[in-house]
Design a protein around this motif. Structure first.
Motif, PDB file in Angstrom:
ATOM      1  N   PHE A   1      -9.024  -7.562   1.296  1.00 45.78           N
ATOM      2  CA  PHE A   1      -8.368  -7.874   2.565  1.00 45.78           C
ATOM      3  C   PHE A   1      -9.138  -7.278   3.727  1.00 45.78           C
ATOM      4  CE2 PHE A   1      -5.078  -7.108   5.857  1.00 45.78           C
ATOM      5  CZ  PHE A   1      -4.654  -8.423   6.030  1.00 45.78           C
ATOM      6  N   ARG A   2      -9.587  -6.066   3.575  1.00 44.34           N
ATOM      7  CA  ARG A   2     -10.353  -5.427   4.638  1.00 44.34           C
ATOM      8  C   ARG A   2     -11.683  -6.132   4.882  1.00 44.34           C
ATOM      9  NH1 ARG A   2      -6.597  -2.508   2.839  1.00 44.34           N
ATOM     10  NH2 ARG A   2      -5.689  -0.749   3.985  1.00 44.34           N
ATOM     11  N   GLU A   3     -12.279  -6.619   3.824  1.00 49.60           N
ATOM     12  CA  GLU A   3     -13.504  -7.406   3.987  1.00 49.60           C
ATOM     13  C   GLU A   3     -13.207  -8.703   4.734  1.00 49.60           C
ATOM     14  OE1 GLU A   3     -15.212  -8.045   0.146  1.00 49.60           O
ATOM     15  OE2 GLU A   3     -15.549  -5.907  -0.244  1.00 49.60           O
ATOM     16  N   GLY A   4     -12.060  -9.308   4.441  1.00 46.90           N
ATOM     17  CA  GLY A   4     -11.707 -10.583   5.046  1.00 46.90           C
ATOM     18  C   GLY A   4     -11.380 -10.501   6.520  1.00 46.90           C
ATOM     19  N   ILE A   5     -10.733  -9.408   6.952  1.00 45.91           N
ATOM     20  CA  ILE A   5     -10.359  -9.292   8.371  1.00 45.91           C
ATOM     21  C   ILE A   5     -11.469  -8.693   9.222  1.00 45.91           C
ATOM     22  CG2 ILE A   5      -7.897  -9.121   7.854  1.00 45.91           C
ATOM     23  CD1 ILE A   5      -8.111  -6.086   8.395  1.00 45.91           C
ATOM     24  N   ALA A   6     -12.565  -8.296   8.577  1.00 45.95           N
ATOM     25  CA  ALA A   6     -13.640  -7.616   9.308  1.00 45.95           C
ATOM     26  C   ALA A   6     -14.221  -8.471  10.426  1.00 45.95           C
ATOM     27  CB  ALA A   6     -14.746  -7.197   8.337  1.00 45.95           C
ATOM     28  N   SER A   7     -14.140  -9.787  10.285  1.00 48.38           N
ATOM     29  CA  SER A   7     -14.695 -10.683  11.307  1.00 48.38           C
ATOM     30  C   SER A   7     -13.833 -10.745  12.564  1.00 48.38           C
ATOM     31  CB  SER A   7     -14.854 -12.093  10.740  1.00 48.38           C
ATOM     32  OG  SER A   7     -13.584 -12.640  10.390  1.00 48.38           O
ATOM     33  N   ASN A   8     -12.637 -10.176  12.508  1.00 45.19           N
ATOM     34  CA  ASN A   8     -11.746 -10.181  13.667  1.00 45.19           C
ATOM     35  C   ASN A   8     -11.341  -8.744  13.989  1.00 45.19           C
ATOM     36  OD1 ASN A   8      -9.714 -10.454  15.571  1.00 45.19           O
ATOM     37  ND2 ASN A   8      -8.808 -12.253  14.611  1.00 45.19           N
ATOM     38  N   PRO A   9     -12.100  -8.071  14.846  1.00 41.13           N
ATOM     39  CA  PRO A   9     -11.827  -6.657  15.145  1.00 41.13           C
ATOM     40  C   PRO A   9     -10.505  -6.419  15.864  1.00 41.13           C
ATOM     41  CG  PRO A   9     -13.506  -7.542  16.615  1.00 41.13           C
ATOM     42  CD  PRO A   9     -13.266  -8.589  15.570  1.00 41.13           C
ATOM     43  N   LYS A  10      -9.848  -7.484  16.316  1.00 43.71           N
ATOM     44  CA  LYS A  10      -8.568  -7.325  17.013  1.00 43.71           C
ATOM     45  C   LYS A  10      -7.395  -7.159  16.049  1.00 43.71           C
ATOM     46  CE  LYS A  10      -9.983  -9.925  21.134  1.00 43.71           C
ATOM     47  NZ  LYS A  10      -9.681 -11.087  22.013  1.00 43.71           N
ATOM     48  N   ILE A  11      -7.662  -7.345  14.753  1.00 45.85           N
ATOM     49  CA  ILE A  11      -6.619  -7.122  13.752  1.00 45.85           C
ATOM     50  C   ILE A  11      -6.665  -5.669  13.312  1.00 45.85           C
ATOM     51  CG2 ILE A  11      -5.839  -7.669  11.415  1.00 45.85           C
ATOM     52  CD1 ILE A  11      -6.764 -10.500  11.828  1.00 45.85           C
ATOM     53  N   GLU A  12      -5.511  -5.009  13.353  1.00 45.79           N
ATOM     54  CA  GLU A  12      -5.420  -3.596  13.017  1.00 45.79           C
ATOM     55  C   GLU A  12      -4.370  -3.383  11.930  1.00 45.79           C
ATOM     56  OE1 GLU A  12      -4.237   0.665  15.172  1.00 45.79           O
ATOM     57  OE2 GLU A  12      -3.983  -1.235  16.237  1.00 45.79           O
ATOM     58  N   ILE A  13      -4.759  -2.695  10.848  1.00 44.96           N
ATOM     59  CA  ILE A  13      -3.795  -2.302   9.823  1.00 44.96           C
ATOM     60  C   ILE A  13      -3.163  -0.989  10.280  1.00 44.96           C
ATOM     61  CG2 ILE A  13      -3.440  -1.673   7.406  1.00 44.96           C
ATOM     62  CD1 ILE A  13      -5.915  -3.328   6.716  1.00 44.96           C
ATOM     63  N   VAL A  14      -1.893  -1.039  10.662  1.00 46.22           N
ATOM     64  CA  VAL A  14      -1.241   0.130  11.246  1.00 46.22           C
ATOM     65  C   VAL A  14      -0.486   0.965  10.222  1.00 46.22           C
ATOM     66  CG1 VAL A  14      -1.060  -0.931  13.527  1.00 46.22           C
ATOM     67  CG2 VAL A  14       0.810  -1.234  11.880  1.00 46.22           C
ATOM     68  N   ALA A  15      -0.220   0.398   9.056  1.00 48.07           N
ATOM     69  CA  ALA A  15       0.503   1.137   8.022  1.00 48.07           C
ATOM     70  C   ALA A  15       0.208   0.545   6.658  1.00 48.07           C
ATOM     71  CB  ALA A  15       2.012   1.095   8.288  1.00 48.07           C
ATOM     72  N   THR A  16       0.062   1.415   5.673  1.00 49.91           N
ATOM     73  CA  THR A  16      -0.114   0.995   4.283  1.00 49.91           C
ATOM     74  C   THR A  16       0.775   1.861   3.407  1.00 49.91           C
ATOM     75  OG1 THR A  16      -2.417   0.334   4.628  1.00 49.91           O
ATOM     76  CG2 THR A  16      -1.727   0.730   2.366  1.00 49.91           C
ATOM     77  N   GLN A  17       1.574   1.218   2.580  1.00 51.93           N
ATOM     78  CA  GLN A  17       2.457   1.967   1.691  1.00 51.93           C
ATOM     79  C   GLN A  17       2.708   1.160   0.426  1.00 51.93           C
ATOM     80  OE1 GLN A  17       5.796   3.689   3.698  1.00 51.93           O
ATOM     81  NE2 GLN A  17       6.851   4.292   1.818  1.00 51.93           N
ATOM     82  N   THR A  18       2.818   1.852  -0.689  1.00 52.06           N
ATOM     83  CA  THR A  18       3.059   1.171  -1.959  1.00 52.06           C
ATOM     84  C   THR A  18       4.537   0.865  -2.151  1.00 52.06           C
ATOM     85  OG1 THR A  18       2.838   1.298  -4.369  1.00 52.06           O
ATOM     86  CG2 THR A  18       3.278   3.356  -3.209  1.00 52.06           C
ATOM     87  N   ALA A  19       4.803  -0.277  -2.774  1.00 51.20           N
ATOM     88  CA  ALA A  19       6.159  -0.610  -3.226  1.00 51.20           C
ATOM     89  C   ALA A  19       6.143  -0.914  -4.721  1.00 51.20           C
ATOM     90  CB  ALA A  19       6.726  -1.787  -2.444  1.00 51.20           C
ATOM     91  N   GLU A  20       5.020  -0.585  -5.381  1.00 51.43           N
ATOM     92  CA  GLU A  20       4.894  -0.637  -6.839  1.00 51.43           C
ATOM     93  C   GLU A  20       5.192  -2.012  -7.433  1.00 51.43           C
ATOM     94  OE1 GLU A  20       7.243   2.563  -8.382  1.00 51.43           O
ATOM     95  OE2 GLU A  20       6.038   4.102  -7.378  1.00 51.43           O
ATOM     96  N   TRP A  21       4.888  -3.066  -6.676  1.00 48.50           N
ATOM     97  CA  TRP A  21       5.032  -4.457  -7.105  1.00 48.50           C
ATOM     98  C   TRP A  21       6.479  -4.956  -7.090  1.00 48.50           C
ATOM     99  CZ3 TRP A  21       0.305  -6.069  -6.845  1.00 48.50           C
ATOM    100  CH2 TRP A  21      -0.765  -5.334  -7.357  1.00 48.50           C
ATOM    101  N   LEU A  22       7.440  -4.149  -6.666  1.00 51.47           N
ATOM    102  CA  LEU A  22       8.855  -4.491  -6.827  1.00 51.47           C
ATOM    103  C   LEU A  22       9.511  -4.933  -5.522  1.00 51.47           C
ATOM    104  CD1 LEU A  22       9.840  -1.525  -9.166  1.00 51.47           C
ATOM    105  CD2 LEU A  22       9.214  -3.860  -9.827  1.00 51.47           C
TER     106      LEU A  22
END
Length: 335
Positions: A191-212
Motif C-alpha cells: 500500500f505504501r508503495e502504491g500511494i507513493a506517487s501521490n504525496p498528498k495522501i497521508e496515513i495518519v493512523a495504523t492499528q491492528t484489528a487481527e482480521w476480525l
C-alpha cells in the motif's frame, strides 16, 4: 477470465523452484512420517490434515469449504480440518497430532510465520508432503506454497487511492491484520508503495484489528475519536472494513469516509456484495487457494508427481461498483 481487462494481475503460476525428489520420496522415521513415493497412486485412501489458523474469519471458513468440496471430487481423499482459533501453540499441537495420526499430506495456513516454522519443518522432514496455503512460514522446508502476492495486492490498492479514490490527497486510516502474519506486513508494504506517487495522501493512523470484524469496529471507533477528519480507511480485509463502516455509521460519518477491503469472497456476507451495496468503494480479490491445494495434493498423492511448483502465485482483481455484480457471478457467487 472474462473480466481480465479489469484484473490487476492475472492468475499466474510462478515456479521459483521445484521440489526435489526428497520432498516426496523421503521415508518416514516410524513416528508418523510417510513414504509418499511408495504410497502414492490411484485406487488408494489418503488422509489429509488441514491445519487452519482461525475458523472465526469468514475467509478461512470459505477456504475450508473450498478444500473439503474439492476433495469430494477426488476418490480416496479424506480431509480432517483443525481450528487453531488464532492460537499459535494450539496450531503447533494440531500439526503434531496430525503427524501422530500418520497423515499422508499436510495443508496448513499458519496463524503466524515464525511460531509455525519448526513444526512444519518437522512434518516435512518426516516425509510428509506439506502445502503451505495463504500465509508463509520461514525458510523453505515445505513442499509447496500457494497464495496471493500480498505486496502486489497492497500496491494495487494504494494505486487506486492515489489515482482514483483520493486523487486530491487526504488522510487515511489503516486497519491491519494480525501482527506476525505475512499478509499483514506485505499488504502494508504494498500500500505504501502504491500511494507513493501521490504525496498528498497521508496515513495518519495504523492499528491492528487481527482480521476480525468486531475488532475493526472498535478500532475504528477509537481512530475516529483521535482523528475525526479521516477521509478513507484502508483495511487489510473486508470484515475489518465492514466493522469500520459500522463504527463510522454510529458516528454519523459513513457517507463522509471511503472504505476499501481485501478478500472479495463470493458469498452474501462478503466484500463483493459490500461493494455492490455501497458500503465499500472497492475490494481486491484474494483467492483462498483451497481448490488449487487439493489439485496439487492429487498430483502428489494420486499422480505420483515428484516435481511440483515450489510457489504458485494467485492473481487479484480490483472490484468496484461497476464490475461487482459481474465478478460475483463469474466467481460462482452464492445467492
Amino acid at each position: 477470465m472474462r473480466y481480465a481487462r479489469r484484473a490487476v494481475a492475472v492468475l499466474a503460476l510462478t515456479v521459483l523452484a521445484t521440489t526435489t525428489a526428497c520432498s516426496v520420496e523421503k521415508a518416514g522415521d516410524g513416528n508418523g512420517g510417510t513414504d509418499a513415493a511408495a504410497q502414492c497412486g490411484s485406487g488408494k485412501e489418503f488422509l489429509i490434515g488441514m491445519s487452519q489458523a482461525n475458523n472465526a474469519e469468514p475467509y478461512r471458513q470459505v477456504m475450508n469449504d473450498d478444500i473439503t468440496n474439492a476433495a469430494k471430487d477426488v476418490p480416496g481423499f479424506k480431509v480432517v480440518v483443525s481450528d487453531a482459533a488464532q492460537d499459535n501453540s494450539k496450531q503447533v499441537a494440531d500439526v503434531e497430532n496430525f503427524i501422530s495420526q500418520g497423515i499422508n499430506l499436510l495443508i496448513i495456513s499458519p496463524n503466524e510465520a515464525k511460531p509455525l516454522t519448526a513444526v512444519v519443518k518437522k512434518a516435512y522432514d518426516q516425509g510428509i508432503p506439506v502445502i503451505v496455503l495463504d500465509r508463509k512460514v520461514e525458510g523453505d522446508a515445505y513442499t509447496a506454497f500457494i497464495g496471493g502476492d500480498n505486496v502486489a495486492i497492497g500496491k494495487a490498492a494504494g494505486e487506486y487511492y492515489a489515482k482514483t479514490l483520493l486523487p486530491q490527497g487526504g488522510k487515511v486510516a489503516e486497519i491491519s491484520g494480525l501482527p506476525g502474519s505475512t499478509p499483514a506486513a506485505e499488504r502494508a508494504q504494498g500500500f505504501r508503495e502504491g500511494i507513493a506517487s501521490n504525496p498528498k495522501i497521508e496515513i495518519v493512523a495504523t492499528q491492528t484489528a487481527e482480521w476480525l470484524r468486531e475488532k475493526g469496529q472498535s478500532v475504528m471507533d477509537a481512530m475516529l475519536k483521535a482523528h475525526p477528519d479521516i477521509d478513507a480507511v484502508y483495511s487489510h480485509n473486508d470484515p475489518m472494513a465492514e466493522g469500520a463502516y459500522l463504527a463510522a455509521k454510529a458516528a454519523g460519518k459513513e457517507s463522509a469516509i471511503k472504505f476499501t477491503g481485501i478478500d472479495a469472497l463470493p458469498v452474501p456476507s462478503g466484500g463483493i456484495k459490500a461493494v455492490e451495496q455501497g458500503r465499500l468503494q472497492a475490494t481486491f480479490q484474494y483467492p483462498t487457494g483451497g481448490r488449487e491445494a487439493i489439485d496439487m495434493a492429487k498430483k502428489i498423492l494420486v499422480d505420483c508427481q515428484k516435481d511440483v511448483p515450489k510457489t504458485t502465485t494467485l492473481g487479484t482483481t480490483q472490484i468496484t461498483k461497476e464490475n461487482a455484480a459481474q465478478v460475483y457471478t463469474e466467481l460462482g457467487g452464492k445467492q
